[in-house]
Design an enzyme around this catalytic site. Structure first.
Site, short mmCIF file in Angstrom:
data_model
loop_
_atom_site.label_atom_id
_atom_site.label_comp_id
_atom_site.label_asym_id
_atom_site.label_seq_id
_atom_site.Cartn_x
_atom_site.Cartn_y
_atom_site.Cartn_z
N ARG A 132 -47.42 -19.12 16.99
CA ARG A 132 -48.20 -18.80 17.92
C ARG A 132 -48.76 -17.37 17.86
O ARG A 132 -47.89 -16.76 17.36
CB ARG A 132 -47.57 -18.99 19.25
CG ARG A 132 -47.04 -20.55 19.48
CD ARG A 132 -46.20 -20.82 20.86
NE ARG A 132 -45.94 -22.14 20.97
CZ ARG A 132 -44.80 -22.43 20.56
NH1 ARG A 132 -43.64 -21.61 19.90
NH2 ARG A 132 -44.20 -23.74 20.67
N LYS A 157 -41.85 -19.61 22.58
CA LYS A 157 -41.81 -20.27 23.71
C LYS A 157 -40.73 -21.14 24.09
O LYS A 157 -40.08 -21.95 23.15
CB LYS A 157 -43.25 -21.30 23.46
CG LYS A 157 -43.45 -22.03 24.80
CD LYS A 157 -44.83 -22.87 24.39
CE LYS A 157 -45.22 -23.70 25.72
NZ LYS A 157 -46.52 -24.43 25.34
N HIS A 222 -55.15 -19.52 17.69
CA HIS A 222 -54.55 -20.57 17.74
C HIS A 222 -54.67 -21.62 16.80
O HIS A 222 -53.85 -22.35 16.25
CB HIS A 222 -54.45 -21.35 19.15
CG HIS A 222 -52.93 -22.26 19.33
ND1 HIS A 222 -51.72 -21.51 19.47
CD2 HIS A 222 -52.99 -23.42 19.31
CE1 HIS A 222 -50.82 -22.37 19.50
NE2 HIS A 222 -51.43 -23.52 19.38
N ARG A 225 -52.46 -21.90 13.69
CA ARG A 225 -51.19 -22.64 13.78
C ARG A 225 -51.85 -24.25 13.51
O ARG A 225 -50.91 -24.78 12.88
CB ARG A 225 -50.86 -22.48 15.15
CG ARG A 225 -49.32 -23.17 15.37
CD ARG A 225 -48.93 -22.69 16.87
NE ARG A 225 -47.95 -23.64 17.29
CZ ARG A 225 -46.42 -23.43 17.36
NH1 ARG A 225 -46.16 -22.69 16.46
NH2 ARG A 225 -45.87 -24.50 17.87
N HIS A 248 -41.51 -27.06 18.23
CA HIS A 248 -41.65 -27.85 19.09
C HIS A 248 -40.04 -28.76 19.63
O HIS A 248 -39.46 -28.55 19.00
CB HIS A 248 -42.58 -29.04 18.75
CG HIS A 248 -43.88 -28.44 18.43
ND1 HIS A 248 -44.72 -29.40 17.79
CD2 HIS A 248 -44.68 -27.52 19.14
CE1 HIS A 248 -45.85 -28.65 17.90
NE2 HIS A 248 -45.87 -27.97 18.57
N TYR A 257 -50.46 -34.37 15.24
CA TYR A 257 -51.03 -33.92 14.24
C TYR A 257 -51.22 -35.22 13.01
O TYR A 257 -52.22 -35.12 12.27
CB TYR A 257 -50.45 -32.95 13.44
CG TYR A 257 -50.22 -31.40 14.07
CD1 TYR A 257 -51.62 -30.84 14.19
CD2 TYR A 257 -49.16 -31.11 14.89
CE1 TYR A 257 -51.63 -29.63 15.05
CE2 TYR A 257 -49.42 -29.73 15.68
CZ TYR A 257 -50.52 -29.14 15.62
OH TYR A 257 -50.57 -27.93 16.50
#
Length: 292
Positions: A132, A157, A222, A225, A248, A257
């Site tokens: 990120r 995150k 972004h 990424r 994640h 994806y």
């Protein structure tokens, strides 16, 4: 500062909410109170509904409505402990949109078009490691482990640490970058050496580089990424590995994806191609339309 605001801040700190989340929640709760000219403690389900309608009629973005609603949920459920009101705070459904993905050629053209050495190094890092932009800009010099060939991402995150791969090519680029300015603590310092660069400064750089590269697709920091994850998937990397690299929590998040990995999707054989082949013949006399 009112007692309610102080209590909400304490509740958010106890739950270790991210600093940006805390600022956003306070901003929307204050706007909510100012809209009605009363303390949120004196407002209820009808005012909450009216506030959501106000945001919609003001053409605020869907993401804004989601965050504003989350702020009210936290206020009423956690700080005010009014559990009956929480059922009245309907969370707006966000449309699920797939990101626009750059091809490897477009990534190359885009990065080559960035004039600033620092900005180029940051965005190369974001693409090479799938970071990120907030994670890339907050890298420290000490986070580069050239012995193990990994980058340490500290408190990404969700307040989680993780390690990602350090590309040998990226390591050479970062060493060349470091020799130019010799940063001491933050790898990418901002205007003041004791602070990292502000991620918002890179948005303009992306826009300018996109125009110079002649790329029609929208590009944000972004996007690097997204390109990282998609290109890995298209090259055969399994989804679980990509999940770990991206940081994640849920595999479901990473699995999206699969919808945009075009080389993987398009390489799948259609069941139509497995049907027995029959030549296309003209309509027979019974099926042909009558001529007048």
């Amino acid at each position: 500062m009112t007692a309610l605001r102080r209590r909400m801040i304490e509740d958010m700190r106890v739950r270790n909410l991210a600093a940006n989340t805390q600022r956003a929640y306070l901003q929307y709760v204050r706007a909510y109170a100012e809209h009605f000219g009363r303390s949120p403690a004196l407002l209820g389900p009808e005012e909450i509904r009216a506030w959501q309608l106000h945001l919609i009629e003001a053409h605020r973005s869907r993401s804004t409505l989601v965050v504003a609603t989350a702020a009210l949920r936290f206020l009423y459920n956690v700080t005010l402990k009014r559990h009956l009101a929480i059922e009245e705070i309907v969370m707006s459904k966000q449309p699920h949109k797939l990101p626009v993905i750059l091809s490897p050629d477009e990534v190359t053209r885009f990065l080559d078009a960035i004039r600033s050495v620092k900005y180029r190094a940051i965005l190369m890092t974001a693409y090479a490691a799938g970071l990120r932009i907030s994670e890339a800009t907050r890298l420290k010099v000490s986070d580069i482990d050239s012995q193990r060939m990994v980058l340490r991402v500290e408190q990404g995150k969700g307040h989680s640490d993780r390690y990602v791969m350090l590309s040998p090519r990226l390591l050479d680029i970062l060493r060349s970058y470091w020799r130019l300015g010799r940063p001491q603590h933050w790898l990418f310092p901002g205007r003041f050496p004791d602070r990292p660069i502000d991620p918002s400064t890179l948005r303009r750089a992306c826009h300018d580089a996109r125009c110079r590269a002649g790329i029609s697709k929208p590009i944000t920091p972004h996007a690097m990424r997204h390109a990282f994850a998609t290109h890995l998937l298209e090259s055969g990397t399994d989804v679980r590995t990509i999940q770990l690299l991206l940081g994640h929590r849920s595999l479901t998040t990473t699995s999206r994806y699969l919808k945009i990995a075009t080389s993987t999707v398009c390489a799948t054989t259609s069941p139509f191609d497995r049907l027995p082949q029959h030549p296309i013949t003209p309509l027979d006399s019974e099926q042909q339309p009558a001529h007048r």
